[in-house]
Design a protein around this motif. Structure first.
Motif, mmCIF file in Angstrom:
data_model
loop_
_atom_site.group_PDB
_atom_site.id
_atom_site.type_symbol
_atom_site.label_atom_id
_atom_site.label_comp_id
_atom_site.label_asym_id
_atom_site.label_seq_id
_atom_site.Cartn_x
_atom_site.Cartn_y
_atom_site.Cartn_z
ATOM 1 N N PRO A 89 0.808 -1.244 0.000
ATOM 2 C CA PRO A 89 0.000 0.000 0.000
ATOM 3 C C PRO A 89 0.836 1.288 0.000
ATOM 4 O O PRO A 89 0.690 2.134 0.878
ATOM 5 C CB PRO A 89 -0.846 -0.137 1.270
ATOM 6 N N LEU A 90 1.714 1.391 -1.003
ATOM 7 C CA LEU A 90 2.533 2.599 -1.145
ATOM 8 C C LEU A 90 2.455 3.065 -2.585
ATOM 9 O O LEU A 90 2.379 2.237 -3.500
ATOM 10 C CB LEU A 90 4.007 2.291 -0.816
ATOM 11 N N GLU A 91 2.454 4.386 -2.791
ATOM 12 C CA GLU A 91 2.536 4.940 -4.141
ATOM 13 C C GLU A 91 3.909 5.586 -4.244
ATOM 14 O O GLU A 91 4.237 6.493 -3.471
ATOM 15 C CB GLU A 91 1.428 5.968 -4.372
ATOM 16 N N ILE A 92 4.706 5.081 -5.172
ATOM 17 C CA ILE A 92 6.079 5.569 -5.309
ATOM 18 C C ILE A 92 6.102 6.556 -6.477
ATOM 19 O O ILE A 92 5.890 6.163 -7.626
ATOM 20 C CB ILE A 92 7.063 4.405 -5.606
ATOM 21 N N VAL A 93 6.329 7.817 -6.166
ATOM 22 C CA VAL A 93 6.366 8.842 -7.219
ATOM 23 C C VAL A 93 7.826 9.235 -7.467
ATOM 24 O O VAL A 93 8.562 9.527 -6.518
ATOM 25 C CB VAL A 93 5.534 10.081 -6.813
ATOM 26 N N LEU A 94 8.238 9.174 -8.710
ATOM 27 C CA LEU A 94 9.585 9.663 -9.067
ATOM 28 C C LEU A 94 9.427 10.922 -9.914
ATOM 29 O O LEU A 94 8.628 10.950 -10.850
ATOM 30 C CB LEU A 94 10.395 8.604 -9.829
ATOM 31 N N ILE A 119 12.471 10.845 -5.228
ATOM 32 C CA ILE A 119 11.407 9.853 -4.988
ATOM 33 C C ILE A 119 10.595 10.297 -3.776
ATOM 34 O O ILE A 119 11.141 10.533 -2.697
ATOM 35 C CB ILE A 119 11.989 8.438 -4.768
ATOM 36 N N ASP A 120 9.291 10.455 -3.979
ATOM 37 C CA ASP A 120 8.354 10.770 -2.897
ATOM 38 C C ASP A 120 7.468 9.543 -2.694
ATOM 39 O O ASP A 120 6.935 9.001 -3.665
ATOM 40 C CB ASP A 120 7.439 11.948 -3.290
ATOM 41 N N ILE A 121 7.308 9.131 -1.438
ATOM 42 C CA ILE A 121 6.488 7.947 -1.162
ATOM 43 C C ILE A 121 5.195 8.390 -0.475
ATOM 44 O O ILE A 121 5.231 9.201 0.461
ATOM 45 C CB ILE A 121 7.243 6.945 -0.264
ATOM 46 N N THR A 156 12.749 1.521 -8.928
ATOM 47 C CA THR A 156 12.132 2.760 -9.414
ATOM 48 C C THR A 156 13.159 3.620 -10.157
ATOM 49 O O THR A 156 12.865 4.166 -11.224
ATOM 50 C CB THR A 156 11.502 3.535 -8.229
ATOM 51 N N LEU A 157 14.371 3.707 -9.609
ATOM 52 C CA LEU A 157 15.430 4.485 -10.279
ATOM 53 C C LEU A 157 15.803 3.844 -11.616
ATOM 54 O O LEU A 157 16.010 4.547 -12.616
ATOM 55 C CB LEU A 157 16.668 4.596 -9.381
#
Ligand code: UDP
Length: 242
Positions: A89-94, A119-121, A156-157
């Motif tokens: 349940p995390l949204e990983i925004v890059l 990266i903002d979680i 993600t990176l």
């Protein structure tokens, strides 16, 4: 959808159904669009199909580059078969450039190139409005081990490097994007959800001057019009390139 398949989950933009194989699911992409935690809603005929086809192409590209994803195959134009996963349940925004919520919460001016990818979680929780969350909070809430979180951040990176190059080739600037991950039944971490103009900011590089032309969900968020035309253009460029 054939009624022998049972609806397991209905989200804002997708429906998930059972599959004959217990370790697979059928994902149907809807034409619905929502923004601002579903305060704003609309329907765009053909959006589901475009997002499904775009996502399938991008998952294939990532898998060729050794990124594990849930994607298995397209079933038809707005439906894909994917591995069944347990969603983290995390949204990983890059973010490569500052835009959207980053500009509301910091002093970055819209469109600024960030010195390194940020990266903002966010916690995936509609009732709490998907708040920005810290690594320490994630650890204390026992959402995921720090080892697995680091694995997700590394993935993600890597995904950013692959997508940035790919979109550059089709004259699109990858401003930012949101990813979701899950575990398969062997506890492997896989990229899940979708990668489409619904969850990526893509700016047209075929523009004179420095004007921003969004070919993504900002057309809906900011009432710019032409959403289907923009998503069709992304689909056309991807298909012509691959
Ligand atoms: N995003 C998303 N789902 C969300 C929030 C954001 O897919 O619930 C994507 C959004 O499309 C953009 C990136 O994440 O590509 C960063 O969005 P931002 O935090 O700037 O939020 P917004 O401007 O939409 O409030």
């Amino acid at each position: 959808m054939n009624n022998k398949y049972e609806l397991i989950y209905e989200g804002k933009a997708k429906k998930v159904f059972t599959h004959d194989d217990l370790d697979k699911v059928i994902i149907e992409f809807k034409d619905d669009a929502t923004a601002f935690n579903a305060l704003k809603k609309a329907k765009f005929e053909g959006k589901g199909k475009l997002n499904c086809l775009i996502s399938a192409r991008i998952f294939e590209l990532l898998m060729k580059n050794n990124i594990p994803t849930h994607f298995l195959e397209l079933k038809n134009q707005n439906t894909m078969i994917a591995k069944k996963i347990k969603v983290i349940p995390l949204e990983i925004v890059l973010r490569n450039y500052a835009y959207g919520s980053l500009c509301k919460q910091t002093t970055f001016k819209p469109g600024t190139l960030l010195a390194k990818p940020l990266i903002d979680i966010y916690l995936k929780d509609d009732a709490l409005n998907d708040p920005l969350i810290t690594k320490d909070r994630i650890e204390l809430m026992n959402i995921i081990s720090s080892e697995n979180l680091n694995l997700i951040l590394d993935l993600t990176l890597k995904i950013n490097e692959i997508l940035k190059k790919f979109f550059q080739n089709i004259h699109l600037k990858l401003v930012d994007f949101k990813l979701e991950f899950g575990y398969d039944f062997k506890k492997n971490i896989l990229l899940a959800d979708e990668i489409s103009p619904d969850n990526c900011r893509l700016w047209d590089l075929n523009q004179k001057n420095d004007i921003i032309v969004s070919l993504d969900k900002d057309r809906f968020r900011n009432d710019l019009g032409g959403l289907i035309e923009a998503y069709s253009e992304i689909h056309r460029r991807i298909n012509n390139f691959i």
